[in-house]
Design an enzyme around this catalytic site. Structure first.
Site, PDB file in Angstrom:
ATOM      1  N   ASP A 149       0.898  -1.347  -0.065  1.00  0.00           N
ATOM      2  CA  ASP A 149      -0.009   0.015  -0.189  1.00  0.00           C
ATOM      3  C   ASP A 149       1.091   1.396   0.051  1.00  0.00           C
ATOM      4  O   ASP A 149       2.059   1.091  -0.573  1.00  0.00           O
ATOM      5  CB  ASP A 149      -0.840  -0.060   1.150  1.00  0.00           C
ATOM      6  N   HIS A 222      -4.632   6.049   3.318  1.00  0.00           N
ATOM      7  CA  HIS A 222      -5.064   4.851   2.728  1.00  0.00           C
ATOM      8  C   HIS A 222      -4.436   3.675   3.392  1.00  0.00           C
ATOM      9  O   HIS A 222      -5.046   2.675   3.677  1.00  0.00           O
ATOM     10  CB  HIS A 222      -4.963   4.746   1.134  1.00  0.00           C
ATOM     11  N   SER A 566     -10.651  -1.095  -2.087  1.00  0.00           N
ATOM     12  CA  SER A 566      -9.390  -1.121  -1.244  1.00  0.00           C
ATOM     13  C   SER A 566     -10.009  -1.313   0.206  1.00  0.00           C
ATOM     14  O   SER A 566      -9.188  -1.759   1.022  1.00  0.00           O
ATOM     15  CB  SER A 566      -8.932   0.372  -1.278  1.00  0.00           C
TER      16      SER A 566
END
Length: 775
Positions: A149, A222, A566
């Site tokens: 990520d 994220h 995601s």
């Protein structure tokens, strides 16, 4: 300007110079050589890779300086700066299986109530547990999950290591230092962290420190969100900004160990709210290290914009090496829905995850001047004074130079401050980001805004922490508000403060953004495999990023709500870790099979799962259904597949350059015969028979009967119809024959019909979806 006889030769000369320059322009290529034999040291491997570069470079120095990565653990290959001519020459060498050019826009990120709703934690109302899976798996203790990520915010309470034991003895990774990150930022929860930036910097140049940290630290949010969804510790009394979704935040496997591999980076000249980029050469280096480090599961919320063949897909190549080491790989399906055939990560050795809702809403209704109250949703903490405000449609207050086809979308710089000031503005989705539209209304002086879904978004509402009073409405309600605006000279409205509502119904439903099948790369494999919560998910956040990621937003939060596949992918990563803890000897394909065949098709009102608009959903949206980890722990039967099975599958679809040591048979099996826990038959011409094999992992002595719900217009016969097992581990083979009925002669081309076949023994229901189209 027209070309004349005088300037034509000059034009040719310029064109020739451009072509010559392009031939010598260096860019990153990945030279793939297959797998290592295990006979060479790391130094010998790198020298071998240098030797390939020596063969096309003019000097030894040029050859060495051009090498970006030397993949030395499982993946055999290297990434280097090459001209197209040099890359072409390398591709002609016999040992070279493929040469792949890197692209800056090929891969990108697919950007807590969800665990309780999935029946994993205490308090589940819709789906009660028959056994506490978390206790049985010891909360995933000592299972290592690798996260590809954009880094992690290690100070989050979600990554506390309080009470955790020493590092698992199998762990061989490192904690890599860099900007604002050193070895002290790792602990017994985050046991390793690395970053991979060479491919990014070869394309963009040195990273701008104001954009991102040159380290494993997350400056976006994220990566922190996905990592805490997998393995965050239980943290009480947390919420999103404004107190929304308040409660205890926890990952699905709270005692797993996390290994962070930062491979995605901010794009220069682009807002973070528009996404990141992830380079294939960086991801391959990370996956190669993760395999050597000793991870058990890889969670990868990254994908491509367009379908990519398996031998040109870095994630598929890296995952194939991972599953040979029995590592489970879960990947996001993509956020390109609701259009069909939009999937990412379609390889059959990957668990491909779609996104669906949970049973929670954040209600912020709108009261119109005509007395109508319309449901909306938001998580903005800002509230209006309780009175009516003038309501306008964005297209009525745009600047004169804004094209009509985008005038209602509140794009940057589009609204007239004079006409906007003090009003609530209705903006429609389409181009631009949701949070960017809110900023445009605020910039122009608006007092609040309503975000209206387009037709494609339907009834799905992804909530945002907007920077002014706001709410979002579904497509039908957006039309009603627009009609109201046009029906009166003085339209008025008020946006009520938002509240959190639990146990909303129906749930789950499929998110409209989730990418759909069929698979365009391998239509004989039904994808996605499964769906998990991906809409409005609360998890930990980077304190170096704002909740909207907008440059103009200077708020800091510890937890944030986000939507996308995601978010659904790490749910499956966590579930895989729990199954790995309970069944350490199971293969990655057995774990995938257990998740697929135990999935749920019914929502919390006892009806089949729908899409966001209430229409019936199908396996090209949810795969086998909504994941149920507690059921997956005891699936009864599993469909196992080996590394060799996957290579034979690749032979069957004419992909023969992923493992140089494997020679395809003259007549490989049909791609439909891969032992997969679902069945897809594209372009059926008459009748097709495929073979499947199940392994007993339930009771030592058991008898399974078949139940079939055939796709409309087709007949399905399973033979034998009864399977007898005498011991655990015993395997049985059966065939499935699908025949098109005469009624299907007029069936629309490329239109699929769906059905199911289920093995049941009175305790277990081992269910598999079927998708069939006619020629």
């Amino acid at each position: 300007m027209a070309l004349t006889g005088k300037n034509f030769p000059v034009f040719l000369l310029v064109l020739l110079l451009v072509l010559l320059a392009s031939c010598h322009e260096k860019q990153v290529y990945i030279v793939y050589l297959g797998e290592h034999s295990g006979e060479k040291t790391y130094n010998e491997i790198e020298e071998n890779h240098h030797s390939y570069l020596f063969s096309v470079k003019e000097t030894v120095e040029d050859a060495k300086s051009s090498l970006i990565y030397s993949y030395k653990s499982s993946i055999n290959g290297f990434a280097a700066l090459l001209t197209p001519d040099e890359a072409s020459k390398l591709s002609e060498i016999e040992e070279v299986l493929s040469v792949l050019r890197s692209h800056s826009t090929k891969y990108f990120l697919h950007t807590t109530r969800s665990w309780e709703f999935s029946g994993l934690q205490q308090g589940s109302k819709g789906f009660q547990l028959k056994e506490d899976l978390l206790l049985k798996s010891r909360y995933g203790q000592n299972v290592i999950v690798g996260m590809l990520d954009n880094g992690v915010w290690p100070e989050s309470k979600s990554f506390s290591d309080e009470g955790m034991g020493p590092y698992p003895p199998s762990w061989k990774g490192i904690c890599q230092s860099g900007d604002a990150f050193n070895s002290s930022n790792c602990n017994k929860k985050i046991i390793g962290a690395r970053y991979y930036i060479k491919g990014y910097e070869a394309h963009y140049g040195p990273i701008n420190g104001t954009l991102d940290y040159r380290s494993p630290r997350d400056k976006d949010g994220h990566g922190t969100h996905t990592a805490s969804t997998v393995g965050g510790r239980s943290v009480q009394n947390v919420s999103a900004l404004g107190g929304f979704a308040q409660g205890t935040a926890s990952g699905g496997a709270p005692l797993v160990r996390l290994a962070i591999y930062k491979v995605c980076w901010a794009i220069p000249g682009q807002g973070k709210e528009e996404g990141n980029t992830c380079f294939m050469e960086d991801m391959l280096a990370a996956m190669d290290d993760a395999i050597a480090d000793g991870v058990h599961v890889l969670s990868i919320s990254i994908g491509t914009k367009d379908p990519v063949s398996f031998n040109e897909d870095g994630i598929a190549i890296g995952a194939l090496h991972a599953i040979k080491k029995n590592i489970v790989v879960a990947c996001s399906a993509g956020n390109s829905g609701p259009s069909p055939a939009t999937l990412s990560n379609m390889a059959p050795w990957i668990i491909t995850v779609g996104a669906s809702s949970i049973d929670r809403k954040f209600l912020a209704p709108i009261v119109l001047g005509n007395g109508r109250k319309i449901e909306g949703q938001t998580v903005t903490p800002y509230m209006l004074e309780k009175k009516m405000y003038q309501l306008v449609y964005a297209a009525q207050i745009v600047n004169a130079d804004v094209p009509k086809n985008i005038s209602g979308q509140c794009l940057p710089g589009s609204l007239s401050p004079k006409a906007t000031k003090g009003k609530i503005v209705l903006c429609l989705r389409g181009n631009g980001t949701r949070v960017g539209k809110g900023w445009e209304v605020k910039r122009a002086g608006g007092i609040g805004f309503i975000l209206g879904n387009g037709r494609a978004n339907g009834a799905e509402l992804a909530v945002d922490t907007h920077i002014l009073p706001a709410t979002g409405v579904n497509y039908e309600n957006a039309l009603e508000i627009l009609n109201y605006i046009h029906s009166t000279k003085t339209p008025m409205a008020y946006i009520a403060p938002a509240t959190t509502k639990l146990d909303s119904k129906p749930a789950p439903f499929m998110a409209s953004f989730t990418s759909r099948g069929p698979s365009t790369v391998s239509p004989n494999i039904l994808k996605p495999d499964i769906t998990a919560p991906g809409l409005n998910i609360l998890a930990a956040w980077s304190e170096a990023s704002s909740p909207t990621k907008l440059d103009q937003d200077h708020r800091i939060v510890k937890y944030n709500i986000l939507s996308g596949t995601s978010m659904s992918c790490p749910h499956i990563g966590a579930a895989s870790a729990l199954l790995k803890a309970i069944h350490p000897s199971w293969s990655s394909s057995a774990i995938r099979s257990a998740l697929i065949t135990s999935a749920e098709l019914i929502n919390n009102v006892g009806k089949p799962i729908t899409d966001a608009s209430g229409k019936p959903a199908d396996p090209f949206q949810f795969g086998s259904g909504h994941f149920r980890p507690s059921k997956a722990a005891d699936p009864g039967l599993v469909y196992d597949a080996s590394y060799t099975d996957y290579l034979l599958f690749l032979c069957s679809i004419e992909v023969k350059n992923l493992d140089s040591s494997f020679k395809c048979p003259i007549k490989p099996p049909s791609p439909a015969d891969l032992n997969y826990p679902s069945l897809a038959i594209p372009k059926l011409n008459g009748t097709s028979t495929v073979e499947r094999r199940v392994t007993n992992v339930g009771s030592s002595k058991s008898v399974y009967f078949i139940k079939v719900i055939p796709p409309p217009g087709f007949s399905v016969k399973v033979s034998p119809s009864i399977l007898f097992f005498n011991h655990v581990g015993q395997r049985k083979t059966f065939t499935i024959t699908v025949k098109a009925n005469s009624v299907n002669k007029g069936m629309e081309k490329d239109k699929y019909a769906f059905g199911w076949y289920t093995w049941f023994d009175g305790i277990h229901n081992v269910r598999s979806p079927i998708a069939v189209s006619v020629v």
